[in-house]
Enzyme design. Sequence first.
Site, PDB file in Angstrom:
ATOM      1  N   ARG A  77       0.981  -1.288  -0.110  1.00  0.00           N
ATOM      2  CA  ARG A  77      -0.064   0.054   0.186  1.00  0.00           C
ATOM      3  C   ARG A  77       1.035   1.267   0.037  1.00  0.00           C
ATOM      4  O   ARG A  77       1.676   1.444   0.792  1.00  0.00           O
ATOM      5  CB  ARG A  77      -0.914  -0.029   1.174  1.00  0.00           C
ATOM      6  CG  ARG A  77      -2.006   1.180   1.239  1.00  0.00           C
ATOM      7  CD  ARG A  77      -2.671   1.060   2.684  1.00  0.00           C
ATOM      8  NE  ARG A  77      -3.520   2.430   2.855  1.00  0.00           N
ATOM      9  CZ  ARG A  77      -4.828   2.535   2.544  1.00  0.00           C
ATOM     10  NH1 ARG A  77      -5.235   1.332   1.912  1.00  0.00           N
ATOM     11  NH2 ARG A  77      -5.462   3.508   2.637  1.00  0.00           N
ATOM     12  N   HIS A 112      -7.493   1.351  -6.831  1.00  0.00           N
ATOM     13  CA  HIS A 112      -7.680   0.738  -5.438  1.00  0.00           C
ATOM     14  C   HIS A 112      -8.485  -0.590  -5.652  1.00  0.00           C
ATOM     15  O   HIS A 112      -9.854  -0.682  -5.149  1.00  0.00           O
ATOM     16  CB  HIS A 112      -8.360   1.682  -4.635  1.00  0.00           C
ATOM     17  CG  HIS A 112      -8.494   1.351  -2.966  1.00  0.00           C
ATOM     18  ND1 HIS A 112      -7.856   0.397  -2.456  1.00  0.00           N
ATOM     19  CD2 HIS A 112      -8.938   2.305  -2.308  1.00  0.00           C
ATOM     20  CE1 HIS A 112      -8.072   0.487  -1.369  1.00  0.00           C
ATOM     21  NE2 HIS A 112      -8.587   1.550  -0.883  1.00  0.00           N
ATOM     22  N   GLN A 148     -10.603  -2.481  -2.611  1.00  0.00           N
ATOM     23  CA  GLN A 148     -11.486  -1.760  -2.327  1.00  0.00           C
ATOM     24  C   GLN A 148     -12.864  -1.958  -3.151  1.00  0.00           C
ATOM     25  O   GLN A 148     -14.089  -2.113  -2.666  1.00  0.00           O
ATOM     26  CB  GLN A 148     -11.457  -0.158  -2.373  1.00  0.00           C
ATOM     27  CG  GLN A 148     -12.701   0.678  -1.708  1.00  0.00           C
ATOM     28  CD  GLN A 148     -13.071   0.203  -0.429  1.00  0.00           C
ATOM     29  OE1 GLN A 148     -12.206   0.551   0.296  1.00  0.00           O
ATOM     30  NE2 GLN A 148     -14.295   0.135  -0.015  1.00  0.00           N
ATOM     31  N   ASP A 190     -15.977   9.924  -1.859  1.00  0.00           N
ATOM     32  CA  ASP A 190     -14.583   9.680  -0.914  1.00  0.00           C
ATOM     33  C   ASP A 190     -14.163  11.121  -0.596  1.00  0.00           C
ATOM     34  O   ASP A 190     -14.905  12.301  -1.140  1.00  0.00           O
ATOM     35  CB  ASP A 190     -13.550   8.999  -2.034  1.00  0.00           C
ATOM     36  CG  ASP A 190     -12.293   8.697  -1.384  1.00  0.00           C
ATOM     37  OD1 ASP A 190     -12.333   8.692  -0.113  1.00  0.00           O
ATOM     38  OD2 ASP A 190     -11.206   8.418  -2.043  1.00  0.00           O
ATOM     39  N   CYS A 227     -15.911   4.672   1.116  1.00  0.00           N
ATOM     40  CA  CYS A 227     -14.629   3.801   1.467  1.00  0.00           C
ATOM     41  C   CYS A 227     -13.842   4.162   2.926  1.00  0.00           C
ATOM     42  O   CYS A 227     -13.278   3.450   3.334  1.00  0.00           O
ATOM     43  CB  CYS A 227     -13.533   3.768   0.409  1.00  0.00           C
ATOM     44  SG  CYS A 227     -12.780   5.494   0.087  1.00  0.00           S
ATOM     45  N   ARG A 280     -14.117  -5.499   3.282  1.00  0.00           N
ATOM     46  CA  ARG A 280     -12.970  -5.458   3.066  1.00  0.00           C
ATOM     47  C   ARG A 280     -12.181  -6.731   3.446  1.00  0.00           C
ATOM     48  O   ARG A 280     -11.292  -7.522   2.971  1.00  0.00           O
ATOM     49  CB  ARG A 280     -12.216  -4.243   3.521  1.00  0.00           C
ATOM     50  CG  ARG A 280     -12.741  -2.931   3.201  1.00  0.00           C
ATOM     51  CD  ARG A 280     -12.485  -2.720   1.695  1.00  0.00           C
ATOM     52  NE  ARG A 280     -11.000  -2.840   1.455  1.00  0.00           N
ATOM     53  CZ  ARG A 280     -10.094  -1.965   1.475  1.00  0.00           C
ATOM     54  NH1 ARG A 280     -10.194  -0.971   2.119  1.00  0.00           N
ATOM     55  NH2 ARG A 280      -8.654  -2.192   1.168  1.00  0.00           N
TER      56      ARG A 280
END
Length: 335
Positions: free
Chosen positions: A108, A135, A138, A233, A275, A321
Amino acid sequence: MPVNLKHRDFLKELDFTRHELQYLLDLSRDLKRAKYTGNERQRMAGKNVALIFEKASTRTRCAFEVGAFDQGAHVTYLGPSGSHIGHKESIADTAAVLAGFFDGIEFRGNAQTDVEELAEYSSVPVWNGLTDEWHPTQMLADFLTMLEHARGKVIQEVTYTYMGDARSNMGNSELVMGAIMGADVRICSPKELWPTKEVQDAAYARAEESGARIMLTEDPDEALPGSDFVMTDVWVSMGEPAEVWNDRINLLKPYQVNAAAMAKTGKDHARFLHCLPAFHDTNTVVGRDVAAKTGMDQGLEVTDEVFSSPANVAFAQAENRLHTIKAIMVATIGD
């Protein structure tokens, strides 16, 4: 057709077919059900997983750690100061070293080129936990959540609108994932914050294969009607200068997800996704700072009225997740 993802990297959505991504969603659902019923079988017993985090995280780290533990694997966490990657040791050398210790590597960080290079020189699968461009973990959680709240619809029948800053990893991924899966995907944002032409072209190419419907518009009145889901987001990333905050907030105010925006879907059952973390109130340092500077004390990208309503499924999305990341690990390194 059987799907075999053994030893595959998971770097971005465009590396996979709709059939392969649907397999991961189905596996996620099966693993979630097994965990809830107490029937989970450990398919990663004795495996070792490395987690490289250049950027800190709550959900991604917890999902990888709990998912690995559930499946019998061991985890080593390497935080922002926990490795020499890119500083004292090249990415290529780091990949070769870690592949000698571990069965899978999560990364990440910032540049997509970094995770791509890590995968190139690693002899074990590499999974993208987030980069500036994509991503993908996600997206699996988002689509599993939408399927769970779609009132019986398959993904090809689902319509969703992404509101806000779309020239971002989330904007790119929501557009491309919807195109691959055949959904009705709408990006609603100022034109200067749309995904790049390269990303748009890739999405349109996949839409031709899947039958997806794509809309990019600056007008919420065009994007929102008929949407089953509305998502957003954060508008500004941590560490960006104050002038960026001011300009971005002024630009994106018309794209706030509030009660009026949700009403424009025309659907009482429309649901909201995020998210996380979300700046929906003043119960955080950032939330208080933004409210003091802008007067937006009811939320930034989403109002607290929406976030605290039954329409919000962001916490179910966050839990997913775990199940989707677990599916990625099981599919690529599980026995």
